[in-house]
Design a protein around this motif. Sequence first.
Motif, short mmCIF file in Angstrom:
data_model
loop_
_atom_site.label_atom_id
_atom_site.label_comp_id
_atom_site.label_asym_id
_atom_site.label_seq_id
_atom_site.Cartn_x
_atom_site.Cartn_y
_atom_site.Cartn_z
N PRO A 192 0.81 -1.23 0.00
CA PRO A 192 0.00 0.00 0.00
C PRO A 192 0.84 1.27 0.00
CG PRO A 192 -0.91 -1.59 1.54
CD PRO A 192 0.40 -2.15 1.09
N LYS A 193 1.94 1.25 0.74
CA LYS A 193 2.81 2.44 0.75
C LYS A 193 3.41 2.69 -0.62
CE LYS A 193 2.73 4.10 4.94
NZ LYS A 193 2.29 5.50 5.17
N ARG A 194 3.78 1.60 -1.31
CA ARG A 194 4.36 1.78 -2.64
C ARG A 194 3.31 2.28 -3.62
NH1 ARG A 194 8.38 1.46 -5.79
NH2 ARG A 194 8.16 0.75 -7.93
N ILE A 195 2.09 1.75 -3.52
CA ILE A 195 1.01 2.22 -4.40
C ILE A 195 0.75 3.70 -4.15
CG2 ILE A 195 -1.46 2.03 -4.85
CD1 ILE A 195 -1.21 -0.97 -4.31
N GLU A 196 0.72 4.08 -2.89
CA GLU A 196 0.50 5.49 -2.55
C GLU A 196 1.61 6.37 -3.13
OE1 GLU A 196 0.31 8.31 1.46
OE2 GLU A 196 0.40 6.13 1.65
N ALA A 197 2.85 5.90 -3.01
CA ALA A 197 3.97 6.67 -3.56
C ALA A 197 3.89 6.75 -5.08
CB ALA A 197 5.29 6.03 -3.13
N ASP A 198 3.53 5.62 -5.73
CA ASP A 198 3.41 5.62 -7.20
C ASP A 198 2.31 6.57 -7.66
OD1 ASP A 198 5.45 3.87 -7.50
OD2 ASP A 198 4.20 2.08 -7.72
N GLU A 199 1.20 6.63 -6.91
CA GLU A 199 0.11 7.53 -7.28
C GLU A 199 0.58 8.99 -7.22
OE1 GLU A 199 -2.94 6.40 -4.57
OE2 GLU A 199 -3.76 4.84 -5.90
N LYS A 200 1.36 9.31 -6.20
CA LYS A 200 1.91 10.66 -6.12
C LYS A 200 2.85 10.93 -7.29
CE LYS A 200 1.72 11.11 -1.08
NZ LYS A 200 2.51 11.32 0.15
N TYR A 201 3.64 9.92 -7.61
CA TYR A 201 4.60 10.05 -8.71
C TYR A 201 3.88 10.30 -10.03
CZ TYR A 201 9.31 9.16 -10.51
OH TYR A 201 10.55 9.27 -11.07
N ILE A 202 2.82 9.49 -10.27
CA ILE A 202 2.04 9.64 -11.50
C ILE A 202 1.37 11.00 -11.53
CG2 ILE A 202 0.01 8.75 -12.73
CD1 ILE A 202 0.83 5.95 -11.71
N HIS A 203 0.89 11.47 -10.39
CA HIS A 203 0.23 12.79 -10.32
C HIS A 203 1.19 13.88 -10.79
CE1 HIS A 203 -2.26 16.06 -8.86
NE2 HIS A 203 -1.23 16.52 -8.16
N HIS A 204 2.45 13.81 -10.37
CA HIS A 204 3.44 14.80 -10.80
C HIS A 204 3.70 14.68 -12.31
CE1 HIS A 204 4.41 16.44 -6.92
NE2 HIS A 204 4.61 15.23 -6.42
N ILE A 205 3.72 13.44 -12.81
CA ILE A 205 3.96 13.24 -14.24
C ILE A 205 2.82 13.83 -15.06
CG2 ILE A 205 4.16 11.49 -16.05
CD1 ILE A 205 5.58 9.71 -14.00
N ILE A 206 1.57 13.61 -14.60
CA ILE A 206 0.41 14.13 -15.33
C ILE A 206 0.46 15.65 -15.40
CG2 ILE A 206 -2.11 14.38 -15.20
CD1 ILE A 206 -2.20 11.55 -14.07
N GLU A 207 0.96 16.28 -14.33
CA GLU A 207 1.02 17.73 -14.29
C GLU A 207 2.26 18.29 -14.99
OE1 GLU A 207 0.77 18.86 -10.21
OE2 GLU A 207 -1.43 18.75 -10.19
N ASP A 208 3.07 17.42 -15.52
CA ASP A 208 4.29 17.86 -16.20
C ASP A 208 3.94 18.76 -17.38
OD1 ASP A 208 6.81 18.13 -17.21
OD2 ASP A 208 7.31 16.00 -17.06
N LEU A 209 4.60 19.88 -17.47
CA LEU A 209 4.30 20.87 -18.51
C LEU A 209 5.14 20.71 -19.77
CD1 LEU A 209 3.99 24.04 -16.22
CD2 LEU A 209 2.18 22.51 -17.04
N ARG A 210 6.02 19.72 -19.79
CA ARG A 210 6.85 19.55 -20.97
C ARG A 210 6.02 19.05 -22.14
NH1 ARG A 210 10.93 15.40 -18.68
NH2 ARG A 210 8.98 14.75 -17.72
N ASN A 211 6.50 19.31 -23.37
CA ASN A 211 5.74 18.85 -24.53
C ASN A 211 5.87 17.34 -24.68
OD1 ASN A 211 8.03 18.14 -26.34
ND2 ASN A 211 8.44 20.35 -26.26
N SER A 212 4.92 16.75 -25.42
CA SER A 212 4.82 15.29 -25.50
C SER A 212 6.04 14.65 -26.15
CB SER A 212 3.56 14.90 -26.28
OG SER A 212 3.59 15.45 -27.57
N SER A 213 6.65 15.34 -27.12
CA SER A 213 7.80 14.75 -27.81
C SER A 213 9.00 14.64 -26.87
CB SER A 213 8.17 15.58 -29.04
OG SER A 213 8.52 16.91 -28.67
N LEU A 214 9.18 15.63 -26.01
CA LEU A 214 10.29 15.59 -25.06
C LEU A 214 10.07 14.48 -24.04
CD1 LEU A 214 12.90 16.79 -23.93
CD2 LEU A 214 11.51 18.40 -22.61
N ILE A 215 8.84 14.38 -23.53
CA ILE A 215 8.52 13.32 -22.58
C ILE A 215 8.70 11.96 -23.22
CG2 ILE A 215 6.65 12.28 -21.23
CD1 ILE A 215 5.56 15.09 -20.78
N SER A 216 8.24 11.85 -24.49
CA SER A 216 8.34 10.57 -25.20
C SER A 216 9.79 10.15 -25.35
CB SER A 216 7.67 10.67 -26.58
OG SER A 216 7.80 9.47 -27.28
N ARG A 217 10.67 11.08 -25.70
CA ARG A 217 12.09 10.74 -25.86
C ARG A 217 12.69 10.30 -24.54
NH1 ARG A 217 12.28 15.35 -29.19
NH2 ARG A 217 13.25 16.57 -27.53
#
Length: 537
Positions: A192-217
């Motif tokens: 559960p702690k790891r899932i909670e940490a991953d959810e926070k991690y994904i939340h930051h990724i979703i809010e990432d302002l970089r363009n899709s091509s940079l993220i994809s690379r």
Amino acid sequence: MFKFSVHEYPTGRYQWFIKEKAKDLILGRINAEIREWCRMNMVENINVELKAILQESFSTFHSEMEEGRKELSEFEISLDKRYSFDKCTRDRNFLDDFEDTVLSWPILPIAFPLSFVITAVLSPLLIPLVIKDVIDKLDRHGYNENKQEQMQKWCLEFLKEYNQQSIQKLIEETYLDDFITRVKHLTDYVIPKRIEADEKYIHHIIEDLRNSSLISRQYRPLENRCMFILGMIMLLDMDLEFSGFKHSDEYIGTHNTADTEIGRGAFSDVYSTEILIANKHKKAAVKTFRQPLEGNEESYIQLAEVHNLRRFCHTNIVELYGISYKFDKEGTKYLQIFMELCDYSLDDIIFNDANRSWKPCCMFENLEECQEAFNFFITILLDICRGLLYIHNKGFVHRDLKLSNILIKDGRVKIADMGVAKEVSYILGTLTGTLTTIAPEVYRGKLYGTEADIYSLGIIMWEMWYCEAAYSTMEYNYLNMHEFADCIKEGKRPTFNTSFAPPSELKNMIETCWSPNPSVRPSAENVFVELSSLVRL
């Protein structure tokens, strides 16, 4: 073992003293025999051997984890430059946590109890702890009259305690209790702690302002590595599932007749052949991949089609017969997929006058004049919807629905090329499909679902009506992929510009299917219902 000399028999004034001396004497003999047996059979090497086996089993995963750690650490650095993570996220190395969880928690309960059991066998101090007091009430007078008989009786009682039940009890009280405690900690706290940490991690990724091509690379190397590992796991799974099918002489055996090539794809060649399944000859299509199965990152792409087809069983989806391996002179392994052999692809029929006896619907003035073409049109589309509805109800998106991937056998549709199909929950917005049938949201790199297949279905319906490839006019001929994608995102679609366009109900449905707004598009079930109503027109 229990041949005692006269001077070894315990003597004394007190019963408890005689009993304790007898117990020590008997256990000493038992322990000595056990230690000698362990020495002769090198039982003391068990820990070393188990450790070697475990290290070998986990070495691959450990090395892959090390590579993942390296790539993930670079990704974390780039995110830290833009975002301020909370203390929990900042202070933890999640890959370290995961490695500790995988390697330490499951292995320690194995290593500790086994070593404890071995110690209990080898140490004369621990064995009495698991042996109850089996010496019955002592009659000192009777003992003194016949010490040998009494000692033999006690020896036999002690030996009875060294049985499977006593050993099992020892394991249960050490290994299982400890193991269950550790698993409970893992499931109730660590995961559960790891899932909670991953959810926070994904939340930051979703809010990432970089363009899709940079993220994809940035993600691409890690994604490719994950796909490679997943491919190895899928290969192991399929080796177990299709173990019999790999032996061509036993289950799938090609005859000496020359196979006929029936198609070429981006990654494979397809031939018609004859196979033997359960002592019955059956015609089949065999897809042979050009890239080796093992040792490259494309193995996941090759195995994905088999993996998906195993999960689908429907009249309107091509049937999987089994898999086999083809080896070249150097012994390199190439995957072969044996599938249901069909007569044509819809592409062959629609774009090739020689494969159809009727003219396109668009060349007539009304439905009465084009009944044959219209009946074919409706029959095929209803079958496509049936197969598509099954795929969508399974939680999958086909992602490359087009005329060439719709096969016809005995007048019925068989949806094929399931290699890029993916579960909705695993779709990450990757650009996948054929340029002319890709939905605008896919071009935009957005997360998408079954609506993308409905968009493709709209294009298919237009192509079937006009027997013409979509976007084949001059205005699109010289556009590169990016320019073409811009046209689709701007709302450009094939035009209904002939003397006999589809009936208004059909035309409206096609336009709704390729709507730029995915939420407006109908489901496969709704399209099926609408098409069924057109049969009466």
